[in-house]
Design an enzyme around this catalytic site. Structure first.
Site, PDB file in Angstrom:
ATOM      1  N   THR A 213       0.856  -1.075  -0.066  1.00 16.10           N
ATOM      2  CA  THR A 213      -0.102  -0.073   0.003  1.00 16.10           C
ATOM      3  C   THR A 213       0.826   1.223  -0.066  1.00 16.10           C
ATOM      4  OG1 THR A 213      -1.769  -1.268   1.089  1.00 16.10           O
ATOM      5  CG2 THR A 213      -1.945   1.268   1.309  1.00 16.10           C
TER       6      THR A 213
ATOM      7  N   THR B 115       2.248  -4.221   4.563  1.00 13.02           N
ATOM      8  CA  THR B 115       2.091  -4.562   6.054  1.00 13.02           C
ATOM      9  C   THR B 115       1.911  -5.963   6.352  1.00 13.02           C
ATOM     10  OG1 THR B 115      -0.183  -3.978   6.153  1.00 13.02           O
ATOM     11  CG2 THR B 115       1.555  -2.276   6.493  1.00 13.02           C
ATOM     12  N   ASP B 116       1.151  -6.798   5.489  1.00 14.57           N
ATOM     13  CA  ASP B 116       0.747  -8.017   5.795  1.00 14.57           C
ATOM     14  C   ASP B 116       1.818  -9.069   6.150  1.00 14.57           C
ATOM     15  OD1 ASP B 116      -1.657  -7.061   5.227  1.00 14.57           O
ATOM     16  OD2 ASP B 116      -2.064  -8.210   3.662  1.00 14.57           O
TER      17      ASP B 116
ATOM     18  N   LYS C 145       2.026  -7.832  13.155  1.00 15.34           N
ATOM     19  CA  LYS C 145       0.892  -7.041  12.863  1.00 15.34           C
ATOM     20  C   LYS C 145      -0.500  -7.886  13.675  1.00 15.34           C
ATOM     21  CE  LYS C 145      -1.914  -5.697   8.909  1.00 15.34           C
ATOM     22  NZ  LYS C 145      -1.987  -5.452   7.334  1.00 15.34           N
TER      23      LYS C 145
HETATM   24  N1  ASP Z   1      -1.975  -6.629   1.375  1.00 21.58           N
HETATM   25  C1  ASP Z   1      -1.158  -5.404   1.528  1.00 21.58           C
HETATM   26  C2  ASP Z   1       0.238  -5.974   1.479  1.00 21.58           C
HETATM   27  O1  ASP Z   1       0.512  -6.429   2.360  1.00 21.58           O
HETATM   28  C3  ASP Z   1      -1.648  -4.617   2.416  1.00 21.58           C
HETATM   29  C4  ASP Z   1      -0.450  -3.355   2.932  1.00 21.58           C
HETATM   30  O2  ASP Z   1       0.265  -3.079   2.123  1.00 21.58           O
HETATM   31  O3  ASP Z   1      -0.659  -2.674   4.057  1.00 21.58           O
HETATM   32  O4  ASP Z   1       1.140  -5.761   0.617  1.00 21.58           O
END
Ligand code: ASP
Length: 411
Positions: free
Chosen positions: A82, A158-159, A235
């Site tokens: 993101t 973040t995942d 997370k």
């Molecule tokens: N699904 C995304 C990822 O981990 C969510 C994010 O970027 O926070 O790439």
């Protein structure tokens, strides 16, 4: 006449909705609301009023100042997620943006902290990250540091950021900061955390904290980011901006926003205290299995036939049902290490308290101490990449390499 990108007010009966006009292929009017969500309206049932032309918003020209010789140079390596995305109002698609220029135009405050070089290593959502990508990323980080970067920022979804961050912490001994950063909410949302997180990450990348860290929003307000040690972070929420938490310890420190003041809470390795070295030997063929009530021990047979190491997420202090114990024994006797962690997440495994635990130890299980299950998995992949000797693997798993084990839990 309105066009995509204009800010409009939609009135339907007594209700009104403000947002940015988005592309629509269905004939409905679609706007991005202030809270970041899209809403669609039947054009026959609403009135639309233009509040602000797109061109007025775009007219605010930003220019990037030339590199400042008095500032350190930081490398930004992008992997996607993101934080690396922006919304294209022409298509409505979330696209990846990533030149140093793009970032500095989007977040001009960064130019006061450092000069930046930027490189796209991957453009993926982090659920598509893989252990072999960690290796390439570690090599790219090494190149940047060897070429003189004062710090490296890795932007990441973040995942699975915690897995990649832990992998780099095991693979690289760094003389400069290596900082992971992401965002929970994309740049087009008013509540986006991307700019604040990136600014705080840049402060850490130019600090004397020569460790692999994750820097993310700490609270629901915009007052500071926490600096998490890569091997301690998890997370803990799907959507909140303060989703990242240090487990079984305190965060290494914090960066106040917008002052940029860094306060540390723990001892840490300082800039220049060690030489750069990288050890990328790693096998992806390890698995993390969660024991659940009634789970068949045959899962373990399947895992041991297919993997070189297994981390168990046991119950409580580190238990599985007694039915599983002979299967664990068969696995360890076949030379496949089995590491026990706890699904409690917080706390330390201790298989010396109950009979089940003692039997599990007799079956050859390696206690994962206070390591997070995911971190134990990444470490086992790294340990099994170094040696196939189960006793050597046990030694590595029981030794603190990158802050993942503490003698006595601090929380
Ligand atoms: N699904 C995304 C990822 O981990 C969510 C994010 O970027 O926070 O790439």
């Amino acid at each position: 006449m309105t066009e995509e990108g204009d800010t409009v007010l939609i009135k339907r009966g007594d209700n009104s909705y403000q947002g940015v006009l988005m592309p629509s292929t269905t004939g409905s009017i679609v706007i991005k609301l202030i809270n970041g969500y899209n809403a669609g309206f039947d054009p026959h049932t609403v009135e639309m009023e233009l509040l602000e032309k797109k061109s007025d918003v775009m007219a605010q020209e930003v220019t990037i100042p030339p590199p400042n010789p008095n500032l350190p140079t930081v490398s930004i390596l992008s992997t996607g997620g993101t934080i690396a995305s922006k919304v294209d109002y022409r298509t409505g698609a979330v696209t990846s943006q990533f030149t140093a220029e793009d970032i500095l135009l989007a977040i001009p405050e960064l130019t006061k902290i450092a000069n930046f070089n930027a490189k796209v290593v991957y453009s993926i959502l982090s659920e598509n990250m893989r252990p072999d990508y960690w290796i390439k990323l570690a090599e790219e980080v090494e190149k940047e540091i060897s070429s003189g970067a004062s710090g490296v920022i890795i932007t990441h979804g973040t995942d699975t950021m915690m897995y990649t961050a832990a992998a780099l912490a095991f693979m690289i001994k760094t003389p400069v900061p290596i900082v992971f950063v992401g965002s929970q909410r994309s740049a087009d949302r008013p509540s986006s955390d991307n700019a604040m997180n990136a600014i705080c990450a840049a402060q850490v990348a130019t600090s004397d904290i020569a460790e692999v860290t994750v820097v993310m929003h700490a609270t629901t307000s915009d007052d500071h980011c926490n600096i998490h040690r890569a091997t301690r972070v998890r997370k803990m929420h799907t959507s909140r901006r303060d989703a990242f938490q240090t487990i079984n310890s305190r965060p290494l420190g914090q960066v106040d926003y917008p002052s940029g003041k860094i306060t540390t809470h723990l001892d840490y390795i300082k800039r220049g205290e060690r030489e750069l070295s990288i050890n990328i030997k790693m096998t992806s063929r390890c698995a993390l299995l969660k024991y659940t009530t009634g789970a068949s021990p045959e899962t373990l047979l399947f895992a041991s036939a297919n993997y070189k190491g297994i981390v168990l997420e046991g119950t409580g202090l580190g238990h599985v049902s007694t039915e599983w114990i002979p299967y664990i024994e068969r696995t360890t006797q076949a030379g496949i290490p089995v590491v026990m962690t706890s699904q409690c997440i917080n706390g330390r495994v201790c298989d010396r308290v109950y009979d089940t635990g003692r039997d599990i130890l007799k079956a050859g299980v390696i206690e994962g101490e206070d390591m997070l299950p995911e971190v134990a998995l990444v470490k086992l992949m790294w340990a099994a990449g170094q040696t196939q000797d189960i006793d050597e693997i046990k030694k590595i798993m029981s030794t603190n390499i990158a802050g993942e084990i503490t003698r006595s839990s601090q929380t």
